[in-house]
Structure formats: structure tokens, C-alpha cells
Design an enzyme around this catalytic site. Structure first.
Site, PDB file in Angstrom:
ATOM      1  CG  HIS A  93      23.251  26.181 -12.223  1.00 42.58           C
ATOM      2  ND1 HIS A  93      24.676  25.735 -11.942  1.00 42.58           N
ATOM      3  CD2 HIS A  93      23.125  25.121 -12.861  1.00 42.58           C
ATOM      4  CE1 HIS A  93      25.087  24.597 -12.329  1.00 42.58           C
ATOM      5  NE2 HIS A  93      24.096  24.193 -12.901  1.00 42.58           N
ATOM      6  CE  LYS A 134      -4.594   0.960   0.238  1.00 43.99           C
ATOM      7  NZ  LYS A 134      -5.353   0.430  -0.680  1.00 43.99           N
ATOM      8  CB  THR A 183      -3.085  -3.223  -0.651  1.00 44.62           C
ATOM      9  OG1 THR A 183      -4.024  -2.776  -1.004  1.00 44.62           O
ATOM     10  CG2 THR A 183      -2.370  -4.069  -1.282  1.00 44.62           C
TER      11      THR A 183
END
Length: 297
Positions: A245, A11, A56
Site C-alpha cells: 500500500h 537436508k 542427510t
């Protein structure tokens, strides 16, 4: 003839928010939990037999029940309890892997909080044959140094245009995972996971801010080393550091000089970006953290 290979099921993305209201000052814990089980599941794949398959939905319910009845001392301890439960309660389950993300909130008042950016604490615990493997970590920790960073003397070819610099802005969003040597139930239970996490985070930040950087690779090694040198229970660290950057904005069309120094204006770019990744080990330790754990999505 096709043959079944490694497999697991479970799950994912179970959100659980626990509020402890003992007294006037409340405690908020906000987690996302993922459970993955593997073991004697061949029949489920080959003939569709669900006799060995724990639903699940049951895994989701277990997460909520454990959070309610046992509390959440730390992501690591909570993951360890769940992992051991699934292996010891189901005869067909041989290995449980539980991953926990803790979402940070900052307190505004006794019962008021504000979400602390995108920084997330993580824990990943595997349990098999009475042994644990615990990985702690964090993602989304954005840090920036406005100076004390250089980049020059690098390799060049026909397509190199990057200018060398002896003073630049260095920024990154830290994803870090560290593996603990603790493996047995007694050591897991006795560990102060919250204190160790706070120490690791503090050492990462201190090393970033305190290292004069000639490259992001050098900074990465210093950050990982600081944690390993401080926490004897950490065997291995893996860091992923995207280079956020910051380039000096070109203001020459307006007749304005914009050079490194007081009042300099930078263009912060999102993409593309440099990505620096490495594993740092305690001497004699084995490298076991999967590379994909720290690669940004």
C-alpha cells in the site's frame, strides 16, 4: 494404537556457489538446495533401524559433487538430476523432492557482481516411478505502477472507511510458481529451462506494466494468463501478490495540499497488507500446485 502416516526426511539449506572461470568472463551460480526423501522408512520410526536411512550429510555431499562434476545448466535440470539419482541409487527411496532457489547476481565487470535485491528464482522437482513433476517460479520480484490503477465500487459495511480512488499507486512483491507438463526424462533433458524462465519473467513484468488495473485480482489474472498463453508447456500458475500500500501522506497540518498528481508524496506501508492469491489453469488442466507454496512467510 498409533500408526505412522506420511513422512519424509532430508537436508535443508545447502548453499552451493559455483564459479566457472573459463576465459576472462566468469559465470557465477548461487543456489540453496533442499532434498526430501520418502519411501520404506517405517522401521526407522518404529524401532530405530537406520538400514534404509541415507544420511542427510550424504545428500549435502551429493549436491556439491553434482555441481562440481556435472555443472548447473539450470535450477530445474540440476534438481531433476539430483531427484532421479536419489530414487534410482537407493532401493528404499521411492520419491525424491528437490527444491532449488537461485539467488540473482548482476554483473559489474568480467568477474565482479552485485546481488540483485531480494529476487530469487525457484525450482521444485519431484521424481517417482520414472516420472517427473517440475515447478518453476520466483519470489521477491518487486514491481510498481505509479498510475493506471483504480479501486472503487467495492462492498461496504458499517466498518468500511477506505475511500474510493480512480488513480492510485499499485505495488506488489510477486511470488509465482508454474507447473510444467514435461514429465519424462527425454523431455526434461531437452527443455531449455533458462529460456522458459526468462520468457515467463518477461511476460509477468509486461502484463503487470501493460494492464490497466481496476483491482489487483484482475492484474494477477492478466499476469498468469500472459505466461500460459506464451509458454505451451505451462499447465498451471499460482501467484501470491501482497498489496504494498501507498497512501497519500496527510500534509494538511502544515497547510500543504497533497493530492494525486505531479509531485504527490506517498506513505509506503509494510504492515498490515492486502494479500491476493489465485491459481490460473490452462483449459482442461488439473490444479496441483499446493496453496502453501506461494504464501509468504
Amino acid at each position: 494404537m498409533p500408526v505412522l502416516g506420511q513422512n519424509q526426511y532430508g537436508k535443508a539449506a545447502t548453499r552451493v556457489v559455483r564459479v566457472a572461470r573459463a576465459g576472462a568472463t566468469h559465470q557465477l551460480t548461487d543456489l540453496t538446495v533442499q532434498v526430501a526423501l520418502s519411501g520404506q522408512l517405517t522401521e526407522a520410526h518404529l524401532v530405530g533401524s537406520n538400514a534404509a536411512v541415507l544420511p542427510t550429510d550424504t545428500m549435502k555431499n551429493t549436491v556439491y559433487v553434482f555441481a562440481r562434476e556435472r555443472g548447473i545448466a539450470s535450477p530445474e535440470a540440476f534438481a531433476a538430476e539430483l531427484a532421479r539419482h536419489f530414487v534410482t541409487s537407493q532401493p528404499t527411496v521411492e520419491r525424491a523432492l528437490v527444491t532449488v532457489e537461485e539467488h540473482r547476481w548482476e554483473r559489474l565487470a568480467d568477474h565482479s557482481f552485485v546481488r540483485s535485491g531480494q529476487e530469487t528464482r525457484t525450482a521444485r522437482v519431484a521424481y517417482r516411478a520414472d516420472r517427473f513433476e517440475v515447478l518453476s517460479g520466483l519470489t521477491g520480484l518487486t514491481v510498481l505502477n505509479t498510475t493506471d490503477s483504480e479501486f472503487h465500487g467495492f462492498a461496504r459495511d458499517a466498518y468500511t472507511t477506505l475511500a474510493e480512488t480512480t488513480d492510485r499507486v499499485l505495488a506488489t512483491e510477486v511470488t509465482a510458481v508454474w507447473r510444467h507438463t514435461a514429465q519424462d526424462a527425454e523431455t526434461i533433458a531437452a527443455a531449455d529451462w533458462n529460456a522458459d524462465y526468462a520468457t515467463a519473467r518477461e511476460r509477468l513484468l509486461a502484463a503487470f506494466s501493460g494492464t490497466y488495473s481496476y483491482s489487483l485480482q484482475q492484474t494477477l489474472f492478466a499476469m498468469a494468463s500472459a505466461v500460459i498463453e506464451t509458454l505451451p508447456g505451462v499447465a498451471e500458475m499460482r501467484l501470491s501478490l501482497p498489496n504494498k500500500h501507498h497512501f497519500l501522506a496527510d500534509l494538511s497540518p502544515f497547510g500543504i495540499a497533497n493530492e494525486t498528481g505531479d509531485g504527490a508524496v506517498y506513505l509506503a506501508t509494510e504492515q498490515p497488507f492486502g494479500l491476493i492469491e489465485a491459481t490460473v489453469l490452462r483449459e482442461g488442466a488439473e490444479q496441483r500446485i499446493p496453496v502453501e507454496l506461494t504464501s509468504p512467510a
